[in-house]
Design a protein around this motif. Structure first.
Motif, PDB file in Angstrom:
ATOM      1  N   GLY A   1       0.786  -1.226   0.000  1.00 16.71           N
ATOM      2  CA  GLY A   1       0.000   0.000   0.000  1.00 16.71           C
ATOM      3  C   GLY A   1       0.812   1.267   0.000  1.00 16.71           C
ATOM      4  O   GLY A   1       0.299   2.339   0.339  1.00 16.71           O
ATOM      5  N   ILE A   2       2.087   1.180  -0.397  1.00 15.61           N
ATOM      6  CA  ILE A   2       2.922   2.383  -0.360  1.00 15.61           C
ATOM      7  C   ILE A   2       2.990   3.081  -1.715  1.00 15.61           C
ATOM      8  O   ILE A   2       3.401   4.236  -1.789  1.00 15.61           O
TER       9      ILE A   2
ATOM     10  N   VAL B   1       8.253  11.959  -1.162  1.00 14.84           N
ATOM     11  CA  VAL B   1       8.042  12.113   0.278  1.00 14.84           C
ATOM     12  C   VAL B   1       6.806  11.353   0.725  1.00 14.84           C
ATOM     13  O   VAL B   1       6.812  10.664   1.751  1.00 14.84           O
ATOM     14  N   SER B   2       5.728  11.439  -0.033  1.00 12.47           N
ATOM     15  CA  SER B   2       4.485  10.748   0.338  1.00 12.47           C
ATOM     16  C   SER B   2       4.690   9.242   0.409  1.00 12.47           C
ATOM     17  O   SER B   2       4.226   8.577   1.349  1.00 12.47           O
ATOM     18  N   VAL B   3       5.413   8.698  -0.564  1.00  9.28           N
ATOM     19  CA  VAL B   3       5.642   7.254  -0.589  1.00  9.28           C
ATOM     20  C   VAL B   3       6.517   6.820   0.585  1.00  9.28           C
ATOM     21  O   VAL B   3       6.241   5.807   1.244  1.00  9.28           O
ATOM     22  N   ILE B   4       7.563   7.567   0.877  1.00  7.77           N
ATOM     23  CA  ILE B   4       8.457   7.213   1.990  1.00  7.77           C
ATOM     24  C   ILE B   4       7.714   7.280   3.318  1.00  7.77           C
ATOM     25  O   ILE B   4       7.849   6.391   4.172  1.00  7.77           O
ATOM     26  N   VAL B   5       6.917   8.311   3.501  1.00  8.62           N
ATOM     27  CA  VAL B   5       6.161   8.459   4.752  1.00  8.62           C
ATOM     28  C   VAL B   5       5.196   7.301   4.945  1.00  8.62           C
ATOM     29  O   VAL B   5       5.054   6.768   6.053  1.00  8.62           O
TER      30      VAL B   5
ATOM     31  N   ALA C   1       5.531   4.288   3.597  1.00  5.78           N
ATOM     32  CA  ALA C   1       6.302   3.049   3.745  1.00  5.78           C
ATOM     33  C   ALA C   1       6.793   2.863   5.170  1.00  5.78           C
ATOM     34  O   ALA C   1       6.794   1.747   5.697  1.00  5.78           O
ATOM     35  N   PHE C   2       7.200   3.964   5.809  1.00  4.50           N
ATOM     36  CA  PHE C   2       7.788   3.851   7.143  1.00  4.50           C
ATOM     37  C   PHE C   2       6.866   4.382   8.245  1.00  4.50           C
ATOM     38  O   PHE C   2       7.285   4.570   9.379  1.00  4.50           O
TER      39      PHE C   2
ATOM     40  N   ALA D   1      10.199   2.306  -6.389  1.00  3.15           N
ATOM     41  CA  ALA D   1       9.613   1.093  -5.824  1.00  3.15           C
ATOM     42  C   ALA D   1      10.696   0.110  -5.415  1.00  3.15           C
ATOM     43  O   ALA D   1      10.670  -0.457  -4.310  1.00  3.15           O
ATOM     44  N   LYS D   2      11.694  -0.083  -6.274  1.00  2.00           N
ATOM     45  CA  LYS D   2      12.778  -1.016  -5.967  1.00  2.00           C
ATOM     46  C   LYS D   2      13.554  -0.576  -4.732  1.00  2.00           C
ATOM     47  O   LYS D   2      13.793  -1.387  -3.818  1.00  2.00           O
ATOM     48  N   ILE D   3      13.945   0.689  -4.687  1.00  2.00           N
ATOM     49  CA  ILE D   3      14.767   1.176  -3.584  1.00  2.00           C
ATOM     50  C   ILE D   3      14.021   1.077  -2.263  1.00  2.00           C
ATOM     51  O   ILE D   3      14.567   0.638  -1.241  1.00  2.00           O
ATOM     52  N   LEU D   4      12.742   1.434  -2.266  1.00  2.00           N
ATOM     53  CA  LEU D   4      11.981   1.394  -1.015  1.00  2.00           C
ATOM     54  C   LEU D   4      11.725  -0.040  -0.549  1.00  2.00           C
ATOM     55  O   LEU D   4      11.766  -0.318   0.650  1.00  2.00           O
TER      56      LEU D   4
END
Length: 457
Positions: A300-301, A322-326, A328-329, A447-450
């Motif tokens: 769901g990230i 930023v939205s994706v990282i927030v 994800a974590f 996507a790969k890095i996260l």
């Protein structure tokens, strides 16, 4: 997972894969670890000479120390001769005692209830003294014990353990609790019948305590076999039932091992709860990043577009990254972000930018964030390294900078950030000697890095 468990897990993983600098003090870190040791003479550190020295709690504290400064540690409420009733009474009466840490007894004091409220980790060893009142040494060197009294005491110890856990959780529901099991302190006796009786007694009480501990989400560390297998090395004084420093050190190592095993088990459970499904995007079937996109979608990230596409080769904006990282974590904001150029975005996106700002991923630039600007590979590296530093409370300092010729003209923080991702295997170079730090980041690359970064976490 509880607060201290998450922090301890990050420390564990980063110690395994990163040359983390330990130059910063614990007091400078974003999260100071508070460790409280409760219980009897074993928690206090009574040694084979009958003196208070380094016990298992001290060795645990040393293991979790950061740099030159230890964690906030106190064994001042541990006391030789304590029973489960004594521990309960101390909590109920909110006793005040001097703080006792790795530097010895302090002139400062603490109340036990406040110490419990502030603790991230509590260790407990108690119950042996409850049992000893039922055991009598005979003149011939053997033992006798009141079977009915032993059974009644075992039941009472179990009841008291439940009350201790309830009292602790009432004050601090998020604390982690590790319990040291009992051991046979008379292993030097040669009488096999006596040894069988003692071992049966220890096993029975340990099983009873373990049941209560695990039913209440604690960690039980069974040290009896460890000590039995090393009796001569750990119980070096046949006239004293206490361990020497080697014994306490080994017990501490086992308790930490059991603790991390429990943490990693929780992490594994959390990851296996999510079933990886094939993302329903029409434009990724033959794309190199499909597997990573599937994982990012399942967690769901990352989301797709209204037309059913993912657009894996489209560059990512700063706001999107930023939205994706927030997400994800699972970062959260407590205040609005200080940026003038994000008001046109949805409240959710503004909150995500604010969360990234609070976590230190992004910094204020004269009040502007430039949300529509495309993010580069170097900028993403900076965000992820800052995120790791925020979690761990330590600045990452590499042993050497990554072998990319095209990063030498970047500032030191950017070089270190790229090295950080390179060292933990999250990113590769675009060639053996280049990283292409100025290249824009695509949605598939993000996507790969996260996904790789989440697996490292």
């Amino acid at each position: 997972m509880k607060k201290f468990s998450i922090f301890a897990a990050l420390i564990l993983v980063l110690q395994l894969v990163l040359p983390v600098s330990l130059s910063a003090s614990a007091e400078d870190s974003s999260e100071v670890l508070n460790y409280l040791a409760l219980g009897d003479s074993l928690a206090a550190g009574t040694n084979e000479k009958g003196e208070i020295g380094l016990g298992y709690a001290d060795y645990i504290a040393q293991s979790f120390s950061i740099g030159e400064e230890p964690i906030n540690y106190n064994k001042g409420f541990a006391f030789p001769g304590y029973t489960t009733v004594n521990v309960l009474n101390d909590i109920e009466n909110n006793v005040t005692k001097p703080i006792y840490n790795l530097d010895g007894q302090s002139t400062k004091t603490a109340t036990i209830q406040q110490a419990i409220k502030e603790a991230h980790l509590i260790t407990l060893s108690v119950g042996a003294n409850d049992m000893l009142k039922n055991v009598t040494r005979t003149e011939a060197g053997g033992f006798s014990y009141d079977a009915a009294g032993v059974l009644q005491t075992i039941q009472q110890v179990s009841t008291n353990y439940k009350k201790i856990f309830d009292s602790i959780y009432a004050l601090n529901p998020e604390v982690d609790i590790i319990v040291m099991g009992l051991y046979n302190p008379f292993l030097y006796l040669q009488d096999s019948t006596v040894q069988e009786q003692l071992n049966t007694l220890v096993t029975t009480i340990n099983n009873s305590i373990k049941t209560v501990v695990e039913e209440n989400e604690g960690i039980f560390s069974d040290v009896s076999s460890l000590i039995a297998e090393n009796a001569k090395a750990f119980l070096s004084n046949s006239n004293n039932i206490h361990l020497n420093e080697a014994g306490y050190d080994a017990v501490a190592a086992l308790m930490i091992e059991d603790y991390f095993a429990d943490i990693l088990g929780d992490l594994e459970d959390e990851f296996t709860e999510i079933v990886i499904e094939e993302a329903p995007f029409t434009d990724i079937k033959n794309h190199w990043g499909k597997d990573y996109i599937d994982v990012a979608y399942s967690y769901g990230i990352m989301k797709g577009n209204e037309d059913g596409t993912f657009k894996p080769n489209v560059n990512v904006t700063r706001a999107q990254a930023v939205s994706v990282i927030v997400r994800a974590f699972e970062l959260e904001a407590t205040n609005a972000a200080p940026f003038k150029d994000i008001s046109q975005y949805s409240q959710d996106t503004q909150n995500e930018i604010a969360a990234a700002y609070e976590a230190g991923l992004i910094r204020e630039n004269d009040g502007y964030f430039n949300p529509k600007g495309q993010i580069t590979r170097a900028q993403l590296a900076l965000m992820l390294m800052r995120l790791s530093n925020s979690f761990v409370g330590e600045e990452y300092i590499p042993e050497s900078i990554a072998p990319f010729k095209d990063i030498v003209n970047f500032d030191r923080e950017t070089q270190v950030a790229i090295t950080f991702l390179y060292d933990i295997g999250v990113v590769d170079g675009t060639s053996a000697t280049t990283f292409s730090p100025k290249d824009n980041l695509t949605r598939a690359q993000l996507a790969k890095i996260l996904v790789l970064a989440m697996s490292e976490e």
